[in-house]
Motif scaffolding. Sequence first.
Motif, PDB file in Angstrom:
ATOM      1  N   HIS A 170       0.801  -1.217   0.000  1.00  0.00           N
ATOM      2  CA  HIS A 170       0.000   0.000   0.000  1.00  0.00           C
ATOM      3  C   HIS A 170       0.834   1.266   0.000  1.00  0.00           C
ATOM      4  CE1 HIS A 170      -4.451  -0.999   0.920  1.00  0.00           C
ATOM      5  NE2 HIS A 170      -3.955  -1.782  -0.017  1.00  0.00           N
ATOM      6  N   LYS A 171       0.277   2.243  -0.696  1.00  0.00           N
ATOM      7  CA  LYS A 171       0.869   3.569  -0.823  1.00  0.00           C
ATOM      8  C   LYS A 171      -0.043   4.586  -0.142  1.00  0.00           C
ATOM      9  CE  LYS A 171       0.934   2.927  -5.359  1.00  0.00           C
ATOM     10  NZ  LYS A 171       0.808   1.471  -5.600  1.00  0.00           N
ATOM     11  N   SER A 172       0.340   5.847  -0.189  1.00  0.00           N
ATOM     12  CA  SER A 172      -0.384   6.883   0.555  1.00  0.00           C
ATOM     13  C   SER A 172      -1.835   7.026   0.122  1.00  0.00           C
ATOM     14  CB  SER A 172       0.340   8.223   0.435  1.00  0.00           C
ATOM     15  OG  SER A 172       0.444   8.629  -0.925  1.00  0.00           O
ATOM     16  N   ASP A 173      -2.117   6.903  -1.180  1.00  0.00           N
ATOM     17  CA  ASP A 173      -3.496   7.044  -1.644  1.00  0.00           C
ATOM     18  C   ASP A 173      -4.381   5.918  -1.123  1.00  0.00           C
ATOM     19  OD1 ASP A 173      -1.879   5.399  -3.426  1.00  0.00           O
ATOM     20  OD2 ASP A 173      -3.642   5.276  -4.727  1.00  0.00           O
ATOM     21  N   GLN A 174      -3.835   4.706  -1.056  1.00  0.00           N
ATOM     22  CA  GLN A 174      -4.610   3.567  -0.563  1.00  0.00           C
ATOM     23  C   GLN A 174      -4.839   3.658   0.943  1.00  0.00           C
ATOM     24  OE1 GLN A 174      -1.618   1.175  -2.444  1.00  0.00           O
ATOM     25  NE2 GLN A 174      -3.153   0.034  -3.612  1.00  0.00           N
ATOM     26  N   MET A 175      -3.843   4.146   1.657  1.00  0.00           N
ATOM     27  CA  MET A 175      -4.006   4.325   3.103  1.00  0.00           C
ATOM     28  C   MET A 175      -5.052   5.391   3.402  1.00  0.00           C
ATOM     29  SD  MET A 175      -0.145   3.940   4.619  1.00  0.00           S
ATOM     30  CE  MET A 175       1.016   2.844   3.793  1.00  0.00           C
ATOM     31  N   LEU A 176      -5.064   6.451   2.607  1.00  0.00           N
ATOM     32  CA  LEU A 176      -6.076   7.490   2.782  1.00  0.00           C
ATOM     33  C   LEU A 176      -7.470   6.925   2.509  1.00  0.00           C
ATOM     34  CD1 LEU A 176      -7.014  10.405   3.192  1.00  0.00           C
ATOM     35  CD2 LEU A 176      -6.423  10.858   0.793  1.00  0.00           C
ATOM     36  N   ALA A 177      -7.579   6.101   1.464  1.00  0.00           N
ATOM     37  CA  ALA A 177      -8.877   5.553   1.088  1.00  0.00           C
ATOM     38  C   ALA A 177      -9.463   4.637   2.158  1.00  0.00           C
ATOM     39  CB  ALA A 177      -8.754   4.796  -0.235  1.00  0.00           C
ATOM     40  N   ARG A 178      -8.619   3.948   2.902  1.00  0.00           N
ATOM     41  CA  ARG A 178      -9.116   3.006   3.912  1.00  0.00           C
ATOM     42  C   ARG A 178      -8.955   3.526   5.347  1.00  0.00           C
ATOM     43  NH1 ARG A 178      -4.868  -0.205   6.106  1.00  0.00           N
ATOM     44  NH2 ARG A 178      -2.877   0.013   4.997  1.00  0.00           N
ATOM     45  N   LEU A 179      -8.609   4.789   5.478  1.00  0.00           N
ATOM     46  CA  LEU A 179      -8.379   5.366   6.804  1.00  0.00           C
ATOM     47  C   LEU A 179      -9.589   5.193   7.718  1.00  0.00           C
ATOM     48  CD1 LEU A 179      -6.589   7.075   8.739  1.00  0.00           C
ATOM     49  CD2 LEU A 179      -7.661   9.104   7.725  1.00  0.00           C
ATOM     50  N   ASP A 180     -10.767   5.522   7.224  1.00  0.00           N
ATOM     51  CA  ASP A 180     -11.955   5.446   8.076  1.00  0.00           C
ATOM     52  C   ASP A 180     -12.260   4.000   8.468  1.00  0.00           C
ATOM     53  OD1 ASP A 180     -14.337   6.854   9.260  1.00  0.00           O
ATOM     54  OD2 ASP A 180     -15.364   5.415   7.975  1.00  0.00           O
ATOM     55  N   LYS A 181     -12.218   3.107   7.492  1.00  0.00           N
ATOM     56  CA  LYS A 181     -12.558   1.701   7.734  1.00  0.00           C
ATOM     57  C   LYS A 181     -11.566   1.018   8.669  1.00  0.00           C
ATOM     58  CE  LYS A 181     -12.991  -2.700   5.236  1.00  0.00           C
ATOM     59  NZ  LYS A 181     -11.712  -3.309   5.700  1.00  0.00           N
ATOM     60  N   ASP A 182     -10.282   1.229   8.416  1.00  0.00           N
ATOM     61  CA  ASP A 182      -9.252   0.473   9.143  1.00  0.00           C
ATOM     62  C   ASP A 182      -8.755   1.155  10.414  1.00  0.00           C
ATOM     63  OD1 ASP A 182      -9.486  -1.413   7.206  1.00  0.00           O
ATOM     64  OD2 ASP A 182      -7.552  -1.042   6.249  1.00  0.00           O
ATOM     65  N   VAL A 183      -8.978   2.445  10.537  1.00  0.00           N
ATOM     66  CA  VAL A 183      -8.450   3.173  11.698  1.00  0.00           C
ATOM     67  C   VAL A 183      -9.548   3.930  12.453  1.00  0.00           C
ATOM     68  CG1 VAL A 183      -6.865   4.966  12.490  1.00  0.00           C
ATOM     69  CG2 VAL A 183      -6.154   3.400  10.678  1.00  0.00           C
ATOM     70  N   LEU A 184     -10.129   4.922  11.822  1.00  0.00           N
ATOM     71  CA  LEU A 184     -11.037   5.816  12.547  1.00  0.00           C
ATOM     72  C   LEU A 184     -12.255   5.092  13.103  1.00  0.00           C
ATOM     73  CD1 LEU A 184     -10.923   8.997  10.271  1.00  0.00           C
ATOM     74  CD2 LEU A 184      -9.362   8.289  12.097  1.00  0.00           C
TER      75      LEU A 184
END
Length: 286
Positions: free
Chosen positions: A77-91
């Motif tokens: 994963h790169k920065s765009d993919q981490m941003l895309a899954r931020l809510d699901k996987d973290v927040l």
Amino acid sequence: MNSLTLRLLPVLAATLLAPTFATAEIAVKSGEKIAFLGDSITAGGWGSPAGYVRLVIAGLEANGIKAEPVPAGISGHKSDQMLARLDKDVLSKKPQWMTLSCGVNDVWHGPRGVPLDEAMAKSGTYDDKVAARGTYQKNITAIIDQATAAGVKPVLLTATVIQENLSSKENGLLAPYNDFLRKLAKEKNVPMADLFAMFEERIKAENKPNVKVLTSDGVHMNAEGNKLMAIGVLQALGLNAAELDKAKASWPALEALAVEAAKKQAEARAKAAAEKAKGTPEPKKK
């Protein structure tokens, strides 16, 4: 000057010259959650019994802090993919803290990577989907801003080395990405673990050009790399030297588990290879 003043002079001098020490506390408290957002390095940091994520959690516990990990590392994963899954996987997990380890793949993937900024995006070195991936600066800033808005305290980690040859082309390309992270940490007033600087210092000190000191393949961590990453994260979370010593004292048990796990994996691979060889028919004679 009277006799009382004369008697007090040594005391006054000692008071003035005595060093003052900050009484900083470990930032994380028992019961809090720490999300670890990242790529394969972070995935391995949780997947291995002695990965850096597990060492961080054990190091905190050794100092009386029982934190709950939220593993969020996905290979490649790169920065765009981490941003895309931020809510699901973290927040959505409602952590109080989030470490962010991102940058290696943004550079390492070359034409499929994520450019640092708009100027780099227009350089002509990326594939035709580069616009959809955005830029590293925008993606990382959005991750930090969204986490902060959700009440999650971010901790930035500079990206670790791409090959242990510090003068490699990849490390040269990575340098401005890490410079941006250092600048962003100051602007946003968030803690930072400058892992690249720590790796650089260690690699130079070891001075073993043909030996993998901190990685297994130039990118992914070996035992020493995991420990150095954990030290950096724990320092960013506020552990002092004495507390780090307590943390390190808890790690040998996890390292023993990692050795045993690696042994079992090797045995399983050998067994599978032997069974496959037995089932392979003999080649026909001509």
